[in-house]
Design an enzyme around this catalytic site. Sequence first.
Site, PDB file in Angstrom:
ATOM      1  N   GLY A  16       0.795  -1.226   0.000  1.00  0.00           N
ATOM      2  CA  GLY A  16       0.000   0.000   0.000  1.00  0.00           C
ATOM      3  C   GLY A  16       0.826   1.272   0.000  1.00  0.00           C
ATOM      4  O   GLY A  16       2.052   1.270   0.113  1.00  0.00           O
ATOM      5  N   HIS A  17       0.115   2.393  -0.082  1.00  0.00           N
ATOM      6  CA  HIS A  17       0.789   3.688  -0.203  1.00  0.00           C
ATOM      7  C   HIS A  17       1.548   4.054   1.069  1.00  0.00           C
ATOM      8  O   HIS A  17       1.173   3.681   2.177  1.00  0.00           O
ATOM      9  CB  HIS A  17      -0.195   4.794  -0.597  1.00  0.00           C
ATOM     10  CG  HIS A  17      -1.307   5.025   0.386  1.00  0.00           C
ATOM     11  ND1 HIS A  17      -2.287   5.964   0.178  1.00  0.00           N
ATOM     12  CD2 HIS A  17      -1.605   4.462   1.572  1.00  0.00           C
ATOM     13  CE1 HIS A  17      -3.126   5.980   1.192  1.00  0.00           C
ATOM     14  NE2 HIS A  17      -2.735   5.071   2.051  1.00  0.00           N
ATOM     15  N   ASN A  18       2.650   4.754   0.876  1.00  0.00           N
ATOM     16  CA  ASN A  18       3.525   5.274   1.947  1.00  0.00           C
ATOM     17  C   ASN A  18       4.310   4.194   2.681  1.00  0.00           C
ATOM     18  O   ASN A  18       5.000   4.499   3.658  1.00  0.00           O
ATOM     19  CB  ASN A  18       2.728   6.086   2.990  1.00  0.00           C
ATOM     20  CG  ASN A  18       1.976   7.236   2.374  1.00  0.00           C
ATOM     21  OD1 ASN A  18       2.458   7.880   1.462  1.00  0.00           O
ATOM     22  ND2 ASN A  18       0.775   7.497   2.882  1.00  0.00           N
ATOM     23  N   SER A  63       1.249   2.864   4.859  1.00  0.00           N
ATOM     24  CA  SER A  63       2.085   3.473   5.898  1.00  0.00           C
ATOM     25  C   SER A  63       2.708   2.461   6.850  1.00  0.00           C
ATOM     26  O   SER A  63       3.190   2.840   7.916  1.00  0.00           O
ATOM     27  CB  SER A  63       1.304   4.527   6.700  1.00  0.00           C
ATOM     28  OG  SER A  63       0.842   5.551   5.843  1.00  0.00           O
TER      29      SER A  63
END
Length: 344
Positions: free
Chosen positions: A237-239, A257
């Site tokens: 996922g993002h980050n 994250s």
Amino acid sequence: MNVTVRQLAEWVRGEVLGDPELTISNARTLGEAQPGDITFVENGKNLSAWHSSKASAAIVPVSVPVNGRPIIRVSDPLMAFASIVRQLRARPSEAPGGVSPAAHIHPSAKLAPGVTVGPLAVIGEGVEVGANSTICAGATVGRFCKIGSDTTIHPRVVLYDECVVGSRVILHAGVVVGADGFGYRTAHGRHIKVPQLGWVEIEDDVEIGANSTIDRGTFGPTRIGAGTKIDNLVQVGHNCQIGKHNLFCSQVGVAGSAATGDHVVLAGQSGVSDHVTLGARVAVGAQSGVPSDVPDDQHVFGSPATPVHEQIRMHFSLRRLPDLRAEVKEIKKRLDAGSGKNGN
């Protein structure tokens, strides 16, 4: 190709015991090997299979005894066997493919010497591709991406704009790097998209399996550390900040994250919750769910994931539940009898 056992030993720097002039024509695994083949014995567990195998010779660990057939002793039989297979089955080297006239390359893109671009590949504005890298047929490289040297982008890979890919990276077919992260705010009963304005950085020597996806960061990078190997059908996922030399098995999911230290292993179908940090050398068992941080050097399992020794204790307790239930019923029966509840 026909070679002697002596020649094979020279290829892998092994020690020959038995007839070094025996001719070998192929290399196959223990169960498939036939006379004239060489096979390999990875450890002592395979000895019975070696004794019953039809193979003419074997690559073995240094501890394996002679059984009448030639053997080549090495420290790592699997890798030595892989080297021999590669050489016995070698095909003529392909000439550099160059750039297919059926590819679409923006005039501002910079391709270093030795770059190969396959038909129907698309390379966008401002892209930079390092020396000897390959962009295979049908791959798409978005605007302002940077790709290092000796990297292979397989068919139908998609790099969204501004992604950074290091050197000696392998992206297998269908990989998507840099799609928007799954970020929404709920307002007045509607899900409002949070703009995903970051990018993805994949460091050197990373390999990502077919149809895996790495989402771009919201404002900064999602990062995959050097030497990390990701299996097919994995979602990051993002980050996320993934450490160096991680191993992610198939169908792993890492929520936004999350972060991992170096040398982390996530077994198949395990999941890591958002904003969770896994320390260095953490190992997560198959189908486990990790809802909270895990310190360095922990092996966890289960859902929710807990240290392995706790899971073992719970497992044995669960196995005893039928007996414990029967004991409780017997105790209750005796108590009821003693208190006269049976009508006596």
